[in-house]
Design a protein around this motif. Structure first.
Motif, mmCIF file in Angstrom:
data_model
loop_
_atom_site.group_PDB
_atom_site.id
_atom_site.type_symbol
_atom_site.label_atom_id
_atom_site.label_comp_id
_atom_site.label_asym_id
_atom_site.label_seq_id
_atom_site.Cartn_x
_atom_site.Cartn_y
_atom_site.Cartn_z
ATOM 1 N N ARG A 212 38.638 43.661 37.121
ATOM 2 C CA ARG A 212 39.999 43.383 37.360
ATOM 3 C C ARG A 212 40.560 44.458 38.797
ATOM 4 O O ARG A 212 41.378 45.226 38.335
ATOM 5 C CB ARG A 212 40.919 43.401 36.195
ATOM 6 C CG ARG A 212 40.288 42.394 35.152
ATOM 7 C CD ARG A 212 41.472 42.194 34.322
ATOM 8 N NE ARG A 212 40.919 41.022 33.379
ATOM 9 C CZ ARG A 212 41.858 40.657 32.321
ATOM 10 N NH1 ARG A 212 43.356 40.818 32.226
ATOM 11 N NH2 ARG A 212 41.495 39.462 31.702
ATOM 12 N N GLN B 236 42.950 40.469 40.882
ATOM 13 C CA GLN B 236 41.657 39.821 40.085
ATOM 14 C C GLN B 236 42.018 39.738 38.803
ATOM 15 O O GLN B 236 42.292 40.927 38.062
ATOM 16 C CB GLN B 236 40.503 40.248 40.523
ATOM 17 C CG GLN B 236 39.290 39.643 39.832
ATOM 18 C CD GLN B 236 39.132 38.090 40.088
ATOM 19 O OE1 GLN B 236 39.438 37.782 41.249
ATOM 20 N NE2 GLN B 236 38.481 37.372 39.214
ATOM 21 N N ARG C 258 41.348 37.435 48.004
ATOM 22 C CA ARG C 258 41.222 38.834 47.552
ATOM 23 C C ARG C 258 39.839 39.010 47.707
ATOM 24 O O ARG C 258 39.454 40.369 47.851
ATOM 25 C CB ARG C 258 41.807 38.957 46.388
ATOM 26 C CG ARG C 258 41.174 38.032 45.203
ATOM 27 C CD ARG C 258 41.996 38.226 43.903
ATOM 28 N NE ARG C 258 41.481 37.122 43.043
ATOM 29 C CZ ARG C 258 42.046 36.029 42.625
ATOM 30 N NH1 ARG C 258 43.348 35.988 43.229
ATOM 31 N NH2 ARG C 258 41.685 35.318 41.710
ATOM 32 N N LEU C 259 38.856 38.534 47.311
ATOM 33 C CA LEU C 259 37.242 38.883 47.129
ATOM 34 C C LEU C 259 36.786 38.993 48.720
ATOM 35 O O LEU C 259 35.992 39.842 48.615
ATOM 36 C CB LEU C 259 36.623 37.697 46.777
ATOM 37 C CG LEU C 259 35.322 37.858 46.676
ATOM 38 C CD1 LEU C 259 35.359 39.196 45.608
ATOM 39 C CD2 LEU C 259 34.451 36.862 46.045
#
Length: 687
Positions: free
Chosen positions: A284, A279, A254-255
């Motif tokens: 979030r 996240q 995801r990052l």
């Protein structure tokens, strides 16, 4: 000091974002070599009692006497130490992406910008970079491409002509339908245009197989990975290679959605339904949603692939925001969807949770020399240990949860905070030696299977035995070499894996997801069961899926029986629309914690009344309530749910309300009197 600054004839000041929980940026005197084109470069500045690396957001004029508009006098500013020029500036679209994420998810701009940059590039001393090489060791040309199915051809005929502009596309393909081959063909076309590709995956253990297929297909193309198991130095190098355009393909979790890519031409989100894209700490954000926003901003197509699309994406198809593309057949010529069977266990006698019919299925798999998977989504030996005399149970000492029995190392372990202790020899309360495990986890099921099938080669796969990518790769190789007869596994085995010899999937313990307090639980259960069922019969051997249940007539199981994902999603969306749940409403949650629950509830009740309800009639604020797991790691927790039919109305309210909370007496962003820590989550996955 002031006289020496005047002699330097400083012309510029820098507006700098710092990684701090503050909604403001900071001004510094610019070094002598500063130019207006330095926006987006990293800069070393004094901050507090130390030094920080910040990001230059603006280069502004500064007169020595402070007469420039909105400009402080030179002697009011600290001088920046140095501008780091080892990398090109962060692109304007990347800065816009981070600032949008900070605004939407109600985070500090500096946190969003700096935390998107790898740790190695946030240090005052520049990293040493070396040139990338194609990660594949192949010395020959790319392998021959497999023949396409009719479905794959139709999808590509639709997508390939539209690669030069924004479009959001939901690739709905049944398990084993060849979504990865579609990805590879699209990547090939984008690379031919001289552009870069961002490929997102939900979990690290899905990365090796996908990365291997990408590098095998494109052996001379620089490919980089970005996820938590990449070393700090390698992550910095890979991030820098993407920024310079040296890396043509970026594969990451995801990052990686925040990776700067100046020649971005395509974004692919594999398993788009997976909750791992959300996240759960710090800012979030949801990587899938940010990826769609980024594609729109950049004017490039985005492809969201899944065999079990999220209800949110399905609703976007219905509203016309996304285009639906179907892969209705399996890619292997002889592969068909597995036959589904529901075993009604209401009148059955179970042996350690396993029915005689299920055990017979496993025996048939052994006789046919085929692999079987017994799926139970609970690791450990048993969920709880109890005393038969006084009723004591193995509660966690720090959480409102049970500690799970782990038989191999004879420990009780909390899967939430990690609290661990040896299994007691007798009851801590009454001294009774008759302590019994209740329920079943993967270890207990594995033990039971070894008794029933002593000749079988049984392998357990869960987070206890595969904690790193390397450990998983060893297990995967063992499975692929067919050194395993029966797999016992959790959701780690439910998606993204292709084991040709696996023909039977047996599911136990699924009913718990039907009636959970979380309204998203049915969505997750259906996706999980469809994904794990998809592991069976992916090659030339027919597959079978057997699900033990006490509720065979439930609508979820009936959709599963027919492999009817659209029917389930339509039922789920209808129920959500009637209840006013997302995607038909926007939500945000303020969660708070302290050592005493009264302090938490008092804080939430106090902030609830900061803005009169009549000023925001479209936003409803529920009463503060303790969270389902009220105690975690020794702290008591509660939450405040906000809901609105309008996403814009909710954002407007948050923009007014959250600064008022931070401005209260004794408040800072994230902290309040009484030892209260708090934070906000927009679009929460759990309420």
């Amino acid at each position: 000091m002031q006289k020496s600054l005047e002699n330097q004839a400083v012309l510029w000041r820098l507006r700098v974002a710092i990684d701090a929980p503050l909604a403001v940026n900071f001004d510094y005197l610019a070094p002598a070599d500063t130019t207006p084109s330095d926006v987006g470069l990293r800069v070393v500045v004094p901050f507090g009692s130390g030094r920080r690396v910040g990001l230059i957001l603006a280069v502004l004029p500064l007169s020595g006497d402070g007469t420039a508009a909105d400009a402080p006098a030179a002697d009011q500013l600290k001088p920046a130490e140095s501008i780091l020029r080892d990398l090109p500036p962060m692109p304007a679209d990347w800065i816009s992406l981070c600032l949008f994420a900070a605004s939407y998810y109600q985070a500090a701009p500096g946190e969003a910008l700096l935390q998107a940059i790898p740790t190695g590039l946030r240090k005052p001393d520049p990293v040493k970079r070396r040139a990338l090489k194609a990660v594949s060791k192949a010395e020959h040309e790319a392998p021959m491409q497999p023949a396409l199915t009719a479905g794959q051809t139709a999808v590509l005929d639709d997508l390939l002509p539209r690669l030069n502009g924004y479009s959001a596309n939901l690739l709905f393909g049944i398990t084993g339908s060849g979504k990865t081959e579609v990805y590879l063909r699209l990547i090939e076309a984008v690379l031919a245009q001289g552009k870069q590709v961002l490929l997102l995956v939900p979990e690290i253990n899905l990365t090796p197989l996908l990365e291997a297929r990408v590098t095998q297909r494109f052996p001379h193309v620089p490919v980089v990975s970005l996820h938590s198991e990449v070393t700090e130095a390698a992550r910095a190098r890979h991030f820098a290679a993407a920024l310079t355009g040296e890396a043509h393909i970026v594969i990451g979790t995801r990052l990686a959605v925040f990776t700067p890519m100046p020649k971005l031409g395509l974004i692919i989100i594999d398993e788009e339904h997976d909750p791992a894209y959300k996240q759960l700490e710090g800012m979030r954000y949801h990587a899938r949603d940010l990826a769609v926003w980024r594609a729109h901003q950049a004017g490039v197509p985005v492809v969201l692939g899944s065999a079990t699309p999220s209800p949110e994406s399905w609703a976007n198809v219905q509203s016309g925001r996304y285009q639906r593309l179907d892969l209705p057949e399996r890619a292997h010529a002889d592969a068909v969807l597995p036959a589904m069977t529901l075993l009604d266990t209401r009148r059955m006698t179970l042996d350690e949770g396993l029915s005689a019919q299920l055990l017979e299925e496993l025996a048939q798999g052994l006789a046919a020399k085929e692999q079987s998977l017994l799926f139970i989504n609970r690791r450990g030996y048993a969920p709880v240990l109890t005393c038969t005399a006084c009723g004591w149970v193995s509660n966690c000492r720090r959480c409102a949860a049970h500690r799970v029995v782990h038989s191999l190392d004879r420990t009780l372990r909390c899967h939430h905070c990690g609290d661990t202790s040896p299994i007691p020899r007798q009851c801590p309360d009454c001294g009774n030696a008759d302590l019994r495990p209740l329920g079943r986890g993967t270890q207990r099921v594995e033990e039971s299977l070894r008794k029933h099938f002593p000749q079988a080669r049984i392998l357990r796969v869960d987070r206890d035995v595969a904690t790193t990518r390397k450990q998983w790769e060893v297990l995967e190789a063992q499975i692929r070499s067919q050194d395993v007869d029966i797999l016992v596994g959790t959701q780690m085995l439910a998606k993204g894996h292709d084991f040709p010899a696996l023909t039977r999937v047996c599911v136990v313990g699924a009913d718990a997801g039907l009636f959970a307090a979380d309204w998203r639980a049915p969505e997750r259960l259906f996706a999980q069961l469809m994904q794990v069922a998809g592991r069976a019969g992916r090659a030339d051997r027919p597959g079978r899926v057997i699900v033990q249940t006490e509720h065979p007539d439930h609508a979820l199981y009936q959709c599963l029986l027919r492999h009817d994902t659209p029917a389930f999603l339509n039922l789920e969306l209808t129920a959500r629309q009637q209840a006013g749940f997302p995607p038909y409403a926007a939500q945000a949650i303020v969660r708070a914690e302290a050592k005493k629950i009264d302090n938490v509830l008092d804080f939430l009740q106090r902030i609830r009344g900061l803005v009169p309800q009549e000023q925001h009639p479209e936003v409803f604020i529920y009463d503060p309530v303790p969270m389902r797991m009220v105690r975690l790691a020794g702290r008591e927790r509660a939450q405040l749910l906000l809901e609105s039919p309008s996403r814009i109305a909710l954002q407007n309210f948050l923009n007014q309300w959250l600064p008022m909370i931070s401005a209260g007496r004794g408040m800072t962003r994230g902290h309040a009197p009484g030892g209260v820590r708090w934070g906000v989550e927009v679009d929460p996955l759990e309420c």
